[in-house]
Write a protein that holds these residues in place. Sequence first.
Motif, PDB file in Angstrom:
ATOM      1  N   VAL A   3      -0.787  15.301  -6.918  1.00 36.54           N
ATOM      2  CA  VAL A   3      -1.537  14.344  -7.726  1.00 36.54           C
ATOM      3  C   VAL A   3      -2.293  13.341  -6.851  1.00 36.54           C
ATOM      4  N   SER A   4      -1.643  12.840  -5.814  1.00 33.00           N
ATOM      5  CA  SER A   4      -2.216  11.755  -5.010  1.00 33.00           C
ATOM      6  C   SER A   4      -3.163  12.210  -3.907  1.00 33.00           C
ATOM      7  N   ASP A   5      -2.943  13.392  -3.369  1.00 34.27           N
ATOM      8  CA  ASP A   5      -3.744  13.825  -2.225  1.00 34.27           C
ATOM      9  C   ASP A   5      -5.256  13.764  -2.473  1.00 34.27           C
ATOM     10  N   PRO A   6      -5.762  14.230  -3.617  1.00 26.66           N
ATOM     11  CA  PRO A   6      -7.218  14.186  -3.821  1.00 26.66           C
ATOM     12  C   PRO A   6      -7.804  12.773  -3.884  1.00 26.66           C
ATOM     13  N   VAL A   7      -6.975  11.786  -4.235  1.00 28.82           N
ATOM     14  CA  VAL A   7      -7.505  10.423  -4.374  1.00 28.82           C
ATOM     15  C   VAL A   7      -7.120   9.496  -3.234  1.00 28.82           C
ATOM     16  N   ALA A   8      -6.141   9.881  -2.423  1.00 29.63           N
ATOM     17  CA  ALA A   8      -5.613   8.966  -1.407  1.00 29.63           C
ATOM     18  C   ALA A   8      -6.664   8.536  -0.383  1.00 29.63           C
ATOM     19  N   THR A   9      -7.317   9.470   0.260  1.00 30.48           N
ATOM     20  CA  THR A   9      -8.291   9.103   1.292  1.00 30.48           C
ATOM     21  C   THR A   9      -9.464   8.312   0.725  1.00 30.48           C
ATOM     22  N   PRO A  10     -10.097   8.752  -0.377  1.00 27.66           N
ATOM     23  CA  PRO A  10     -11.188   7.937  -0.913  1.00 27.66           C
ATOM     24  C   PRO A  10     -10.750   6.534  -1.341  1.00 27.66           C
ATOM     25  N   LEU A  11      -9.560   6.429  -1.926  1.00 25.71           N
ATOM     26  CA  LEU A  11      -9.093   5.115  -2.356  1.00 25.71           C
ATOM     27  C   LEU A  11      -8.848   4.196  -1.163  1.00 25.71           C
ATOM     28  N   VAL A  12      -8.135   4.684  -0.162  1.00 21.68           N
ATOM     29  CA  VAL A  12      -7.859   3.853   1.015  1.00 21.68           C
ATOM     30  C   VAL A  12      -9.170   3.489   1.709  1.00 21.68           C
ATOM     31  N   ALA A  13     -10.111   4.425   1.794  1.00 23.36           N
ATOM     32  CA  ALA A  13     -11.415   4.136   2.405  1.00 23.36           C
ATOM     33  C   ALA A  13     -12.159   3.056   1.615  1.00 23.36           C
ATOM     34  N   SER A  14     -11.998   3.048   0.295  1.00 24.98           N
ATOM     35  CA  SER A  14     -12.699   2.059  -0.530  1.00 24.98           C
ATOM     36  C   SER A  14     -12.185   0.647  -0.309  1.00 24.98           C
ATOM     37  N   LEU A  15     -11.027   0.509   0.298  1.00 27.05           N
ATOM     38  CA  LEU A  15     -10.461  -0.815   0.553  1.00 27.05           C
ATOM     39  C   LEU A  15     -11.147  -1.528   1.714  1.00 27.05           C
ATOM     40  N   GLY A  16     -11.952  -0.795   2.476  1.00 29.92           N
ATOM     41  CA  GLY A  16     -12.610  -1.392   3.638  1.00 29.92           C
ATOM     42  C   GLY A  16     -11.618  -1.557   4.778  1.00 29.92           C
ATOM     43  N   LYS A  17     -12.014  -2.302   5.770  1.00 28.43           N
ATOM     44  CA  LYS A  17     -11.166  -2.509   6.947  1.00 28.43           C
ATOM     45  C   LYS A  17     -10.005  -3.421   6.586  1.00 28.43           C
ATOM     46  N   LEU A  18      -8.820  -2.864   6.610  1.00 26.01           N
ATOM     47  CA  LEU A  18      -7.616  -3.639   6.349  1.00 26.01           C
ATOM     48  C   LEU A  18      -7.080  -4.188   7.663  1.00 26.01           C
ATOM     49  N   THR A  19      -6.573  -5.384   7.606  1.00 28.77           N
ATOM     50  CA  THR A  19      -5.987  -5.962   8.819  1.00 28.77           C
ATOM     51  C   THR A  19      -4.471  -5.892   8.700  1.00 28.77           C
ATOM     52  N   PHE A  20      -3.919  -4.839   9.262  1.00 26.41           N
ATOM     53  CA  PHE A  20      -2.467  -4.681   9.327  1.00 26.41           C
ATOM     54  C   PHE A  20      -2.139  -3.895  10.584  1.00 26.41           C
ATOM     55  N   THR A  21      -0.929  -4.086  11.054  1.00 23.04           N
ATOM     56  CA  THR A  21      -0.477  -3.334  12.223  1.00 23.04           C
ATOM     57  C   THR A  21       0.669  -2.395  11.895  1.00 23.04           C
ATOM     58  N   HIS A  22       1.396  -2.712  10.785  1.00 22.89           N
ATOM     59  CA  HIS A  22       2.567  -1.911  10.433  1.00 22.89           C
ATOM     60  C   HIS A  22       2.654  -1.807   8.915  1.00 22.89           C
ATOM     61  N   LEU A  23       2.469  -0.598   8.423  1.00 21.99           N
ATOM     62  CA  LEU A  23       2.542  -0.295   6.996  1.00 21.99           C
ATOM     63  C   LEU A  23       3.963   0.113   6.626  1.00 21.99           C
ATOM     64  N   LEU A  24       4.464  -0.435   5.525  1.00 20.21           N
ATOM     65  CA  LEU A  24       5.711   0.025   4.931  1.00 20.21           C
ATOM     66  C   LEU A  24       5.338   0.742   3.644  1.00 20.21           C
ATOM     67  N   ASP A  25       5.529   2.055   3.607  1.00 22.40           N
ATOM     68  CA  ASP A  25       5.200   2.884   2.451  1.00 22.40           C
ATOM     69  C   ASP A  25       6.496   3.134   1.685  1.00 22.40           C
ATOM     70  N   LEU A  26       6.696   2.373   0.596  1.00 23.65           N
ATOM     71  CA  LEU A  26       7.918   2.502  -0.193  1.00 23.65           C
ATOM     72  C   LEU A  26       7.841   3.739  -1.077  1.00 23.65           C
ATOM     73  N   GLY A  27       8.885   4.541  -1.039  1.00 24.55           N
ATOM     74  CA  GLY A  27       8.883   5.776  -1.815  1.00 24.55           C
ATOM     75  C   GLY A  27       7.757   6.682  -1.361  1.00 24.55           C
ATOM     76  N   GLY A  28       7.494   6.668  -0.061  1.00 22.76           N
ATOM     77  CA  GLY A  28       6.330   7.336   0.514  1.00 22.76           C
ATOM     78  C   GLY A  28       6.345   8.850   0.486  1.00 22.76           C
ATOM     79  N   ALA A  29       7.437   9.435   0.027  1.00 20.71           N
ATOM     80  CA  ALA A  29       7.557  10.891  -0.110  1.00 20.71           C
ATOM     81  C   ALA A  29       7.135  11.597   1.176  1.00 20.71           C
ATOM     82  N   SER A  30       6.166  12.476   1.088  1.00 13.30           N
ATOM     83  CA  SER A  30       5.766  13.253   2.266  1.00 13.30           C
ATOM     84  C   SER A  30       4.703  12.552   3.099  1.00 13.30           C
ATOM     85  N   GLY A  31       4.332  11.345   2.725  1.00 15.37           N
ATOM     86  CA  GLY A  31       3.365  10.591   3.520  1.00 15.37           C
ATOM     87  C   GLY A  31       1.931  10.725   3.073  1.00 15.37           C
ATOM     88  N   THR A  32       1.723  11.179   1.860  1.00 16.86           N
ATOM     89  CA  THR A  32       0.368  11.395   1.348  1.00 16.86           C
ATOM     90  C   THR A  32      -0.509  10.157   1.488  1.00 16.86           C
TER      91      THR A  32
END
Length: 189
Positions: A3-32
Amino acid sequence: HEVSDPVATPLVASLGKLTFTHLLDLGGASGTWTIPFLQLNPDACATIMDRPDVIPMAKRRMRQAGLTRRVRLFPGDFMKNALPKGADLAWVSAIVHQNSREQNRKLFAKVFAALEPGGQILIRDVFVDASRTRPASGALFAVNMLVNTERGNCYTVAEIESWLSTAGLVFEQRQILSPQTSLILGRKG
């Protein structure tokens, strides 16, 4: 992933340049979601937290994506266990609707405790307006959650803002992606 794979990259790209160094992906499953966050932020690393039986899938996907050196896999139930510390961005995607109000308050308090000072929480979910009837797709999804989860529901942005505030996080903005999905950004003060 399906479900998420087709939308993940375009959605994250739409956020623009994020300023973070360490992401915590809660319930991140396979890392999609982790994959596009790290591909678009090449100096960042991530921790994927999910149940132990899911971690082998994440390990395989991180190896396939060439990200094993940048991703730590943390087995655990984010509702029962303490969250790993050190992140400056927590990704909470499609989780809020599965929980009760009290569970979400507790989860946001855990995110607050895990985030570095100034860290952000980014929530992706289905939200409804104060009447709980709009958008129609959100109202129907709320019925689905009431039938298919123990305590899940769709919540209003005002409820999310209140829970963030109770946890010590400051609501910063909402971005509507579609009638079905929005993002809410908060920050640890």
